[in-house]
Motif scaffolding. Structure first.
Motif, PDB file in Angstrom:
ATOM      1  N   HIS A  89      -1.115  -0.224   5.088  1.00  0.00           N
ATOM      2  CA  HIS A  89      -2.083  -1.003   4.300  1.00  0.00           C
ATOM      3  C   HIS A  89      -3.034  -1.804   5.184  1.00  0.00           C
ATOM      4  CE1 HIS A  89      -3.343  -2.880   0.482  1.00  0.00           C
ATOM      5  NE2 HIS A  89      -3.539  -3.965   1.218  1.00  0.00           N
ATOM      6  N   HIS A 223      10.096   1.134   1.008  1.00  0.00           N
ATOM      7  CA  HIS A 223       9.092   1.085  -0.060  1.00  0.00           C
ATOM      8  C   HIS A 223       7.702   1.268   0.549  1.00  0.00           C
ATOM      9  CE1 HIS A 223      11.618  -0.439  -3.447  1.00  0.00           C
ATOM     10  NE2 HIS A 223      12.371  -0.848  -2.445  1.00  0.00           N
ATOM     11  N   SER A 225       4.873   0.538  -1.362  1.00  0.00           N
ATOM     12  CA  SER A 225       3.964  -0.244  -2.201  1.00  0.00           C
ATOM     13  C   SER A 225       3.837  -1.659  -1.617  1.00  0.00           C
ATOM     14  CB  SER A 225       4.511  -0.322  -3.627  1.00  0.00           C
ATOM     15  OG  SER A 225       5.698  -1.102  -3.644  1.00  0.00           O
TER      16      SER A 225
END
Length: 535
Positions: A89, A223, A225
């Motif tokens: 990200h 994860h 997300s």
């Protein structure tokens, strides 16, 4: 109640009224009570002190536990830069043979994330002294906890490295209050024999924060997300509100109350901290007031400039050197343990597992420190801690310099864990004890703040250096960083040998006298101070 018991009760009540309304140095009877209290503290054993003052231990630990929040964030950033979802990200592409889609957080942003909180804390520690002198340890810490609750929102809702960095800087301000006040308060509320064990719980709180972070990031590591980093960030809200409620009921430090002339409140605080009888409480307050009155003879209202005058300059230098040394003995490897393990050749998942093991071992080392401080002196523990870690750090550098294979990778990881363990059992906890004991009572709130500021002055550039040494986009030294930290740890050993005095089993009055006489550091242990001496 018998006649003798009634007579003793009336005498104790009279003594309590006298110590509240009379200057101790001007009254021979009160001075005798102060002598008795100091002699009792010297004669008290560890187990006896714990049984006699359980609430003092409890409140000291609760105040020290506030540091878990600085620890939490420091370790959190160290884990985020190794977290796959966080890298994807916020990072930049850095393809490898094993993972063509790999991303990495650039060195400048790694450093910014680590440094921003410390920059905020640098501001906080300078604010802590004046605010604490005015409001006291209790209310200052409660206000800092409220501020912490508010600043977490910025980090939690950040969607860029820039905003996350700003959030960390804002969170750093209350960290500065916590780390400045915790060792000072803890050292003032417990008996002399428990000062080391109680202030050492600061390092244990640091380890508890590391364990929670290691467990949380290991659980969310797979994860992909935003929950992977938002869940650990949100866990910060677990601490401030409960601590605010508990500390609302905490007693203020009797030393701070005595300095403010609030003697009746100081007497009540002494009773709440464990004085079993009216007479014992009056004697303890007499001892506290004697120390406070003697220090007042050397200066009035404390200011930052006082830290750099006369014998207080020497004390300030020792505090600053001890704080700075925490960044120079290899501890920054522990703060970026997961990333270090990856650079040492461990897989991502195994690196997170090792970090969790490392954090748990640090907690065990902290518990061992309680016993070490009972058996050995502060100076002895510091010197041996530096000597052992210097040797281990050089071995780490050598291990990283030979041709690499699976065995050398595991050896580097093991050495990193052992270095962290030694630090957590010796240099980390004992530093907080030395810092709390070295400062004068009058200047304690200011000196612990300035000392911690020195810590950040060293840590902020060294964090950049540590990231630069480990990062693949930087110097990519991996375990060879052991040579650098081994050299700095060796310098710390030399400085400690010549300048660090032995403080164990000394009351604050005795330490004032020893510093006032300008006793050389290596002779502190052998100088005898009579209980009746006032200097």
């Amino acid at each position: 109640m018998s006649l003798d018991e009634k007579t003793d009760a009336l005498r104790s009540q009279s003594l309590s009224e006298k110590v509240v309304h009379t200057e101790v140095l001007a009254d021979s009877d009160l001075l005798n009570e102060a002598y008795n209290a100091e002699n009792d503290e010297h004669a008290m054993g560890v187990v006896e002190a714990i049984k006699a003052h359980p609430m003092a231990c409890f409140w000291g630990f609760i105040m020290c536990f506030t540091i878990v929040m600085e620890s939490f964030d420091m370790f959190l950033n160290g884990n985020f830069v190794s977290q796959k979802a966080f890298q994807q990200h916020f990072g930049v592409p850095h393809p490898t043979a094993d993972d063509p889609t790999a991303h990495v957080i650039p060195t400048k942003w790694q450093s910014a994330l680590f440094q921003s909180g410390q920059c905020g804390a640098f501001v906080g520690v300078f604010l802590a002294g004046p605010v604490t002198n005015r409001l006291g340890y209790r209310w200052t810490t409660i206000l800092a906890l409220a501020l912490m609750n508010a600043t977490i929102f910025v980090s939690f809702f950040a969607d860029s490295l820039a905003v996350l960095t700003v959030g960390q800087a804002l969170e750093g301000v209350p960290w500065g209050f916590f780390i400045a006040n915790s060792p000072a308060y803890a050292s003032e509320v417990v008996p002399l024999v428990l000062r080391a064990a109680c202030t050492a719980t600061l390092q244990m709180s640091w380890s508890i924060g590391g364990i929670i972070v290691a467990a949380a990031t290991y659980a969310t590591n797979k994860h992909m997300s935003p929950a992977a980093w938002k869940i650990p960030l949100g866990l910060q809200w677990l601490f401030p509100l409960p601590l605010m409620v508990i500390l609302f009921f905490a007693p203020e430090s009797p030393y701070w109350l005595a300095r403010k002339g609030r003697k009746e409140e100081a007497l009540r605080s002494v009773k709440r901290l464990g004085a079993k009888t009216e007479k014992a409480a009056a004697e303890k307050l007499a001892m506290i007031e004697r120390t406070v009155e003697l220090e007042k003879l050397h200066g009035g209202q404390p200011t930052l400039l006082d830290l750099f005058k006369g014998t207080d300059l020497r004390r300030t230098i020792i505090i600053c050197l001890v704080y700075a040394s925490q960044n120079l003995a290899g501890n920054l490897i522990a703060n970026q343990a997961t990333f270090f393990f990856e650079q040492a050749g461990m897989g991502a998942t195994f690196a997170f597992q090792l970090n969790l093991i490392n954090s748990c071992l640090q907690f065990i080392a902290n518990a061992c420190a309680w016993w070490l401080t009972s058996w050995f002196g502060r100076r002895t523990i510091m010197l041996w801690g530096f000597a052992v870690n210097t040797t281990l750090l050089v071995l780490l550098g050598i291990c990283a310099s030979v041709p690499q294979n699976t065995h050398t990778n595991y050896a580097q990881a093991c050495l990193g864990i052992i270095i962290s363990f030694v630090f957590a059992g010796t240099l980390g906890p004992i530093a907080y004890t030395i810092i709390a004991e070295t400062s004068s009572v009058r200047l304690r709130a200011l000196s612990t703040g300035v000392g911690r500021a020195c810590y950040y002055v060293f840590e902020i550039p060294l964090i950049y250096l540590a990231s630069q040494m480990l990062n693949p986009t930087g110097w990519n030294l991996a375990g060879k960083c052991g040579y650098v930290w081994g050299a700095t740890a060796a310098v710390c050993w030399v400085m400690s040998y010549f300048y660090l005095p032995e403080l164990k089993h000394r009351s604050y009055r005795e330490l004032d006298i020893l510093f006032g006489r300008k006793i050389p550091a290596r002779q502190f242990k052998n100088v005898e101070i009579d209980v009746k001496e006032n200097e």
